[in-house]
Design a protein around this motif. Structure first.
Motif, PDB file in Angstrom:
ATOM      1  N   LEU A  64       0.836  -1.204   0.000  1.00 38.62           N
ATOM      2  CA  LEU A  64       0.000   0.000   0.000  1.00 38.62           C
ATOM      3  C   LEU A  64       0.875   1.259   0.000  1.00 38.62           C
ATOM      4  N   GLU A  65       1.913   1.219   0.847  1.00 47.86           N
ATOM      5  CA  GLU A  65       2.775   2.403   0.939  1.00 47.86           C
ATOM      6  C   GLU A  65       3.494   2.651  -0.380  1.00 47.86           C
ATOM      7  N   SER A  66       3.951   1.551  -1.018  1.00 47.09           N
ATOM      8  CA  SER A  66       4.667   1.793  -2.273  1.00 47.09           C
ATOM      9  C   SER A  66       3.701   2.266  -3.363  1.00 47.09           C
ATOM     10  N   LEU A  67       2.448   1.828  -3.280  1.00 50.95           N
ATOM     11  CA  LEU A  67       1.473   2.312  -4.270  1.00 50.95           C
ATOM     12  C   LEU A  67       1.249   3.815  -4.112  1.00 50.95           C
ATOM     13  N   LEU A  68       1.177   4.256  -2.872  1.00 51.56           N
ATOM     14  CA  LEU A  68       0.919   5.683  -2.625  1.00 51.56           C
ATOM     15  C   LEU A  68       2.100   6.545  -3.060  1.00 51.56           C
TER      16      LEU A  68
END
Ligand code: PEP
Ligand code: MG
Length: 522
Positions: A64-68
């Motif tokens: 999720l963090e890398s997507l953001l």
């Protein structure tokens, strides 16, 4: 009407350039809330089941963090000037397509993770029911491409009068939940969605397997007339439903209910069930983000079964894995889950998971007549080990009177060695949905091989005969969907079954049918 979550785009709302920053902030906040949710999931799963499973949620948080941090949301918001939710849908849809195109099967499986993350983020942005099918107007017919158990759980027969689905396996869980809810369902109409529009009037006739779109006044009158006749005959059966079902030659047949957590116990009582032959508890797991604790399970089950105080209730341990994917458990990927770690195999591998259920059920057994059923037994030792676990947990709890422990016979191996399994079981319950799938080698969810999914095939009838003949005198119930089929019930009684467990709405008519049967001359 419904397609799939990421396609389920409401009208795109335009925003002004000066609103982009605020929408971006909403995306960031939603991501932060989901990250916290995932962290909490990781903690509870590690505690309640297994630390290795908890790690999966942490991996999702990282994903999720890398997507953001990819900046794609900002680009989408500035470029298209749409709302946060629309931008999230567009970007996730792109990622979903990227993952789906990957050759490696394990990586491709991550597509579901992407969709799941999208669901979470959108839920934060648009509220819990944004994509649910729960908010249908009263009297609706739901027309959909596919139906998942989690979709059906939210539906109420008060609003949804019928479901029409392009493709649905007759033994699928979604199909059987709709039967239990008493929502008439018509399946096998490929391409239908392109021919019907939201707001069209539709009559669904499941007896004749017909869907009538925009009926003429005459057709509608004839339909209403048949519906009235059906309701009147149902009323007669209901008048007698609390009396026992005794065949013409004096055989008493116990007609029990299959039940799931969403169902109303009142329907079971109103329809005159002689008990609950199968209580499926999977919904208590897939209705939530985290698996229930022992206390949560105890209080939910107690609340659900309390009105049935007078009747025996058979509660099945969690039957996860295979076609019953419980996303909150985050089980490791299996390339062929139907032949993998399901039911009792999973429970024995994750003893914490089994222990919390056994503890709640043992507590419940002190106040109510309950029985415990073990799903997906294949080997004698499956049952032996589960009994050992039950005895150990009861010992720790200082409980001396153990509730009866039963084995589900739903694999050909179990059917053919039922005598060995019965050594460790107080009763048996035949699950013909899975028994058919594994005997006929045809997926219960797979509409394309429904011609092979034949529950009355001679091989099935032979297996059923073996189970009755070799059950070592242990009581046997049959709880698969075939037990509720009027055309099959005479055969089942002839084979020797004396207890059927079926969808609650079918109980009154089944009892009436049984009263007309002579088992010596079916
Ligand atoms: C069965 O397999 O027949 C059964 C009753 O269990 P489930 O449908 O829940 O797999
Ligand atoms: Mg089964």
């Amino acid at each position: 009407m419904a397609g799939d979550i990421l396609d389920c785009s409401a009208e795109a709302h335009r925003i002004e350039p000066h609103q982009v920053d605020a929408e971006l902030e909403r995306v960031r906040r939603a991501f932060a809330q989901v990250a916290a949710e995932l962290e909490e999931s990781a903690r509870r799963i590690s505690e309640q089941i297994d630390p290795s499973l908890g790690e999966i949620f942490r991996a999702h948080r990282l994903m999720l963090e890398s997507l953001l941090s990819s900046n794609e949301f900002e680009k989408e918001l500035r470029g298209s000037l749409t709302t946060a939710a629309e931008a999230v849908k567009t970007v996730f849809r792109k990622w979903e397509a990227k993952f789906a195109a990957i050759q490696d099967e394990t990586l491709r499986e991550r597509t579901d993770d992407i969709v799941d993350l999208a669901r979470r983020v959108l839920r934060q942005l648009e509220g819990a029911d944004a994509f649910g099918l729960a908010a249908m107007p009263a009297g609706s017919v739901l027309v959909t491409q596919r139906l998942l158990p989690s979709d059906v759980v939210a539906l109420s027969p008060r609003e949804v009068k019928a479901i029409v689905v392009e493709s649905l396996g007759q033994g699928s869980h979604a199909a059987l939940i709709t039967r239990e809810k008493g929502i008439p369902t018509l399946a096998g109409l490929p391409g239908l969605l392109s021919q019907i529009r939201s707001g069209d009037e539709a009559l669904v006739d499941t007896f004749r397997e017909a869907l009538i779109i925009s009926p003429s006044p005459d057709t509608r009158r004839a339909f209403d007339h048949r519906l009235e006749e059906y309701r009147a005959s149902l009323l007669t059966c209901k008048g007698n439903c609390r009396k026992p079902a005794i065949t013409r030659d004096g055989q008493k047949i116990s007609v029990e209910a299959n039940l799931a957590a969403h169902a109303s116990i009142e329907t079971v009582i109103e329809n005159g069930a002689d008990g609950v032959g199968l209580f499926r508890i999977e919904e208590l797991y897939f209705a939530r983000e985290l698996p229930p604790s022992e206390e949560e399970l105890f209080s939910e089950l107690q609340h659900l079964v309390a009105p049935l105080r007078e009747k025996p209730v058979t509660i099945r341990l969690l039957d996860a894995g295979g076609d019953k994917a419980i996303s909150s458990l985050r089980l490791p990927f299996e390339s062929n889950p139907l032949l993998g770690k399901r039911g009792v195999r999973l429970l024995l591998d994750y003893p914490q998971l089994a222990r919390s259920q056994l503890k709640s059920l043992l507590r419940l057994s002190q106040v109510q007549d309950i029985r415990i059923l073990v799903p997906m037994v294949t080997l004698e030792r499956d049952m032996q080990q589960m009994r050992e676990l039950l005895v150990a947990v009861a010992h720790e709890m200082d409980i001396e009177n153990l509730p009866p422990l039963g084995a589900m016979i739903e694999t050909p191996a179990a059917a053919l060695t039922v005598g060995q399994i019965a050594r460790h079981a107080d009763f048996l319950s035949v699950g013909t949905n899975d028994l058919t799938q594994y005997t006929m080698v045809a997926g219960r969810d797979n509409a394309t091989v429904s011609g092979y999914y034949e529950d009355t095939h001679p091989s099935m009838l032979r297996l059923l005969g073996i189970i009755i003949a070799e059950a070592s005198g242990k009581p046997v119930t049959i709880c698969g969907e075939m037990a509720g089929r009027e055309d099959v019930i005479p055969t089942l009684l002839e084979i020797g079954f004396r207890a059927l467990s079926i969808s609650p709405p079918l109980i009154p008519t089944t009892k009436e049918l049984i009263r007309s049967i002579d088992t010596r001359n079916p």
